[in-house]
Design an enzyme around this catalytic site. Structure first.
Site, PDB file in Angstrom:
ATOM      1  N   LEU A 188      63.914 -27.019   6.069  1.00 14.67           N
ATOM      2  CA  LEU A 188      65.066 -26.220   6.480  1.00 14.67           C
ATOM      3  C   LEU A 188      64.750 -25.451   7.756  1.00 14.67           C
ATOM      4  CD1 LEU A 188      67.880 -24.859   5.927  1.00 14.67           C
ATOM      5  CD2 LEU A 188      66.589 -23.106   4.718  1.00 14.67           C
ATOM      6  N   HIS A 189      63.610 -24.789   7.786  1.00 17.68           N
ATOM      7  CA  HIS A 189      63.219 -24.002   8.955  1.00 17.68           C
ATOM      8  C   HIS A 189      63.135 -24.875  10.210  1.00 17.68           C
ATOM      9  CE1 HIS A 189      61.197 -21.254  11.596  1.00 17.68           C
ATOM     10  NE2 HIS A 189      60.069 -21.957  11.575  1.00 17.68           N
ATOM     11  N   ARG A 190      62.482 -26.035  10.101  1.00 20.35           N
ATOM     12  CA  ARG A 190      62.381 -26.930  11.252  1.00 20.35           C
ATOM     13  C   ARG A 190      63.761 -27.385  11.727  1.00 20.35           C
ATOM     14  NH1 ARG A 190      57.850 -28.736   8.485  1.00 20.35           N
ATOM     15  NH2 ARG A 190      58.936 -30.508   7.573  1.00 20.35           N
TER      16      ARG A 190
END
Length: 181
Positions: A28-30
């Site tokens: 998700l962060h990437r």
């Protein structure tokens, strides 16, 4: 915010749920970084009452168009065997709101000592007391340093009215709220 997506971790005999949640959050962060999206917030709606961990569900909050575009980006490739995705779904009519934020805990005395020495050029030894926290966390691999760190998550008290704002590339905010139901 009028829609949400629930991503539930499925039971797996080979992997602990926390390990899968960490992997999901890293993806998700990437994806948030790559797409530059700051309009999607997150929460953990299955947060246990003891708040020792974050549960087995990651909820994304946002506008329907933003969520549909984000979910169509293919960021979940490699996780499909371990998750169940529901949504985008319309949020219920009656909800409360809460801030879900990052808490940075200064808990590594050796790191604090090195930082002090770099900044002040002093060789004196500081006596740092280790600060403990009971907040649940995600174990994250830093893309810039290559080191693992803990991202502590706090679900703040609920309120009756929403606060609009931007979210970080972690999907967290110190001020913006997400619907809580």
């Amino acid at each position: 915010m009028d829609y949400y997506v629930d991503i539930r971790i499925l039971a797996d005999p080979e992997f602990e749920p926390t390990l899968l949640l960490n992997a999901l959050f890293a993806k998700l962060h990437r994806a948030l970084v790559q797409t530059g999206t700051q309009s999607i917030g997150i929460s953990f709606p299955c947060l246990p009452s003891d708040q020792k961990n974050l549960g087995d569900c990651l909820r994304l909050h946002g506008m329907n168009a933003d969520l549909e575009q984000f979910m169509a980006s293919g960021w979940l490739i490699g996780m499909r065997d371990h998750i169940l995705v529901q949504g985008p779904l319309s949020i219920p009519r009656t909800v409360v709101y809460r801030v879900v934020r990052r808490v940075q805990v200064k808990s590594n005395p050796a790191r604090l000592q090195r930082r002090w020495m770099r900044r002040h050029g002093s060789t004196c030894l500081l006596r740092h007391r280790k600060i403990e926290t009971d907040l649940p966390f995600l174990q994250i691999l830093s893309q810039s340093t290559g080191e693992h760190f803990r991202l502590f998550i706090k679900h703040c008290p609920v309120s009756a009215s929403p606060v609009v704002g931007k979210f970080s590339y972690y999907g967290l905010s110190a001020t913006a709220t997400v619907p809580w139901f």
